[in-house]
Design a protein around this motif. Structure first.
Motif, mmCIF file in Angstrom:
data_model
loop_
_atom_site.group_PDB
_atom_site.id
_atom_site.type_symbol
_atom_site.label_atom_id
_atom_site.label_comp_id
_atom_site.label_asym_id
_atom_site.label_seq_id
_atom_site.Cartn_x
_atom_site.Cartn_y
_atom_site.Cartn_z
ATOM 1 N N THR A 154 0.806 -1.225 0.000
ATOM 2 C CA THR A 154 0.000 0.000 0.000
ATOM 3 C C THR A 154 0.840 1.276 0.000
ATOM 4 O O THR A 154 0.309 2.361 -0.250
ATOM 5 N N TYR A 157 1.199 2.944 -3.390
ATOM 6 C CA TYR A 157 -0.163 3.277 -3.807
ATOM 7 C C TYR A 157 -0.630 4.577 -3.158
ATOM 8 O O TYR A 157 -1.178 5.466 -3.811
ATOM 9 N N TYR A 169 -3.882 -0.799 -7.925
ATOM 10 C CA TYR A 169 -3.298 -1.598 -6.862
ATOM 11 C C TYR A 169 -3.005 -3.014 -7.336
ATOM 12 O O TYR A 169 -2.019 -3.631 -6.922
#
Length: 246
Positions: A154, A157, A169
């Motif tokens: 993450t 992202y 993602y």
């Protein structure tokens, strides 16, 4: 096939660890991400390593090698950067088992050579994990462990979203970031992938997932890095795995 994000042409080198070995090693010694977060977490996952044969895969300038050796392990270190290994040799001494080797190539060891392989912040440099993980499984004894830390799926992202972009993602894509290091700015290239792509690659190579960990930085970092500590404690940068070679 993995997807690659288009990047502007830029003549500056990426991942040039030979030229930045000294500066990077100095930063690694005391930085929040390395000294107070990633390295303590990796050592905690490794636990008691007394008497174990360990491959430090992507050992850099050797701080993890030194810590494992101090805890009673017999350690072999490999890295693609001869410059980083020169710094490691000064730290670890002339008898340390250090070898230039690229993780994209077959490993220079017989089958069943190690009790543990530790891959600290190295897999995310590779577009294709399959051949590397297969080699790591080959050199591990049955029942051995691969302990790996990687960029959290993450992290990039979130950075991309904050910059106004909308990354996918679920894609595997290349990204290049710029980091301040001393009086220069360096460019680093990583391959980002979703969590399921990581776990699929591990199991395809013959590993069983034992632990997935998202640790906190060590408490001492709160006083040393009061601003960055809160960010790291609430938005992890790295993801950690312990994988069994069954």
């Amino acid at each position: 096939m993995p997807e690659s994000r288009a990047l502007p042409a830029d003549p500056a080198p990426v991942n040039d660890y030979d030229s930045l070995a000294e500066a990077y090693s100095a930063e690694n010694e005391t930085s929040l991400n390395n000294a107070y977060y990633e390295r303590p977490a990796t050592l905690a996952l490794a636990g008691d390593v007394t008497g174990r044969q360990i491959l430090d895969a992507g050992c850099g300038s050797g701080p993890l090698f030194a810590a494992l050796r101090d805890r009673g392990a017999t350690v072999t270190g490999i890295d693609a950067s001869a410059g980083m290994l020169e710094v490691a040799r000064r730290r670890l001494g002339p008898d340390a088992d250090l070898r230039v080797a690229d993780l994209a190539d077959p490993l220079p060891f017989p089958d069943d050579s190690f009790d543990d392989v530790i891959a600290s912040l190295v897999l995310h440099y590779l577009r294709d994990w399959g051949p590397t993980l297969t080699e790591m499984r080959r050199v591990l004894r049955t029942g051995g462990r691969l302990i790996a830390s990687v960029n959290h799926p993450t992290a990039d992202y979130v950075i991309e979203r904050l910059a106004g972009r909308r990354p996918d993602y679920f894609a595997t894509y290349n990204s290049i970031g710029e980091w301040p290091l001393g009086d220069r700015t360096i460019r680093m290239s990583f391959w980002n992938r979703p969590l399921h792509a990581m776990t699929d690659a591990f199991t395809a190579a013959g590993f069983r997932i034992s632990v997935i960990s998202e640790p906190q930085p060590v408490p001492a970092a709160r006083e040393l890095f009061p601003d960055d500590f809160h960010l790291l404690a609430t938005a992890p940068s790295f993801l950690f795995f312990v994988l069994q070679a069954d």
